[in-house]
Design a protein around this motif. Structure first.
Motif, PDB file in Angstrom:
ATOM      1  N   ASP A 123      -0.534   1.017   8.934  1.00  0.00           N
ATOM      2  CA  ASP A 123      -1.502   1.570   9.875  1.00  0.00           C
ATOM      3  C   ASP A 123      -0.863   2.660  10.729  1.00  0.00           C
ATOM      4  O   ASP A 123      -1.487   3.701  11.007  1.00  0.00           O
ATOM      5  N   GLN A 163      -0.448   5.802   8.543  1.00  0.00           N
ATOM      6  CA  GLN A 163      -1.710   6.487   8.303  1.00  0.00           C
ATOM      7  C   GLN A 163      -2.190   7.224   9.547  1.00  0.00           C
ATOM      8  O   GLN A 163      -2.712   8.345   9.456  1.00  0.00           O
ATOM      9  N   ARG A 213       0.834  -1.197   0.000  1.00  0.00           N
ATOM     10  CA  ARG A 213       0.000   0.000   0.000  1.00  0.00           C
ATOM     11  C   ARG A 213       0.866   1.243   0.000  1.00  0.00           C
ATOM     12  O   ARG A 213       1.861   1.342   0.728  1.00  0.00           O
ATOM     13  N   LEU A 253       1.478   5.451   0.360  1.00  0.00           N
ATOM     14  CA  LEU A 253       1.051   6.597   1.144  1.00  0.00           C
ATOM     15  C   LEU A 253       1.034   7.845   0.268  1.00  0.00           C
ATOM     16  O   LEU A 253       1.686   7.868  -0.793  1.00  0.00           O
TER      17      LEU A 253
END
Length: 343
Positions: free
Chosen positions: A136, A139, A50, A52
């Motif tokens: 996590d 984020q 993932r 950012l």
């Protein structure tokens, strides 16, 4: 045999292709196969990294054991802030008692944050968040600190779920060890890394973009390591390191290679009466047990000092920081890479 001594013995074995390393070599093939399966899962899309909304710079090791990663991270943060980047740091927080995403404050219990993230927070003042899942944590950090425009992922070269933009591998004097993968050698990933691929190289075996310092066969960025001239206590007071040469003291190190710290103390002319090696990331209670009964100053590393709050006056703890003299060309290479990513 104490655990620290066992770990030191294994690292010594893993720098030679002796009988024990050869005995463990079949297990390194299993480790390689598992790496290959994981790589394939990413290439086929079964697992995905993932991204950012800000650049991600990863600092980590390709070998087991400490290689100066945290001092390198601290030097990079200082450099990046001087260049105008607003930096945040994410880390797993090795040695912490929980996996949940947590913000690290100056007064956070190291058992909740891990020793290295707490050290980074106190030394730099930048936002630091920890969590087993770095995505996590990152984020959460960005939600709490929208001004941050670059994330440094501490110790994340083998953490593939977080897509990275610049990857830095740190080596020390052990180099590649015996050149074999764990557990027969020191390598966490095959070396040399795969090169020349156009298919998201960070998802192959996550080859680094920059290596510091570089093993033989590649362009070099030199690093000179040494202890600072001043020791510092928890209140920020300083004392010249050489003054401990005439003072009965103990030396404590809960790092991957305690003997490296003890050796640098000896090279600086400080020879403690007691050497206390402990396993990497040993908790505060283990550190306190190690120095129980000792009356006098205790010299330790910076990441050990954050776990020694509240010692009695008869056991003053002094951290001796590790200082890195990194070739300016390395920072120029970092700047050149990030210039293409600035968002």
């Amino acid at each position: 045999m104490p655990q620290a001594a066992r770990e030191s013995g294994w690292q010594g074995m893993a720098q030679r292709r002796g009988p024990l390393a050869c005995l463990l070599w079949p297990l390194s093939l299993v480790y390689r196969a598992l790496l290959g399966l994981r790589r394939t899962a990413y290439r086929l899309g079964w697992l995905r990294a993932r991204a950012l909304p800000v650049p991600v710079l990863v600092v980590g090791n390709l070998v087991a054991g400490g290689a100066g990663k945290t001092p390198t991270t601290l030097a990079l943060i200082e450099h990046l802030r001087a260049r105008g980047w607003r930096v945040g740091v994410v880390s797993r927080g090795h040695g912490r008692r929980e996996d949940a995403v947590t913000a690290v404050r100056d007064d956070t219990d190291p058992a909740r944050s891990g020793d290295e993230p707490l050290l980074i927070r106190r030394r730099t003042g930048v936002p630091v968040w920890v969590g087993r899942r770095r995505v996590d944590a990152a984020q959460a950090l960005l939600a709490a600190h929208p001004e941050v425009n670059l994330i440094v992922c501490d110790d994340g070269l083998q953490h593939w779920p977080l897509r990275s933009d610049l990857r830095i591998a740190v080596f020390d004097a052990r180099g590649l060890g015996n050149g074999w993968l764990l557990p027969a050698g020191l390598l966490r990933e095959p070396w040399p890394p795969r090169a020349g691929s156009t298919q998201a190289p960070q998802l192959l075996l996550c080859p680094p973009d920059l290596v510091l310092p570089v093993p033989a066969g590649m362009a070099r960025f030199g690093v000179r390591r040494g202890l600072a001239a001043q020791a510092v206590d928890l209140q920020g007071r300083t004392r010249p390191l050489h003054t401990f040469s005439d003072t009965p003291c103990a030396a404590l190190a809960a790092i991957a290679r305690p003997e490296a710290f003890f050796g640098m103390l000896a090279a600086a002319g400080v020879r403690p009466q007691r050497l206390l090696p402990l396993p990497d990331h040993a908790d505060a209670s283990a550190l306190r047990r190690a120095i129980a009964g000792w009356q006098g100053p205790v010299l330790c590393t910076e990441k050990d000092l954050v776990k020694l709050a509240g010692l009695p006056a008869s056991q003053p703890a002094w951290a001796v920081p590790l200082r890195l003299d990194i070739d300016p060309g390395f920072f120029a290479a970092v700047d050149a890479h990030l210039a293409t990513l600035r968002r």
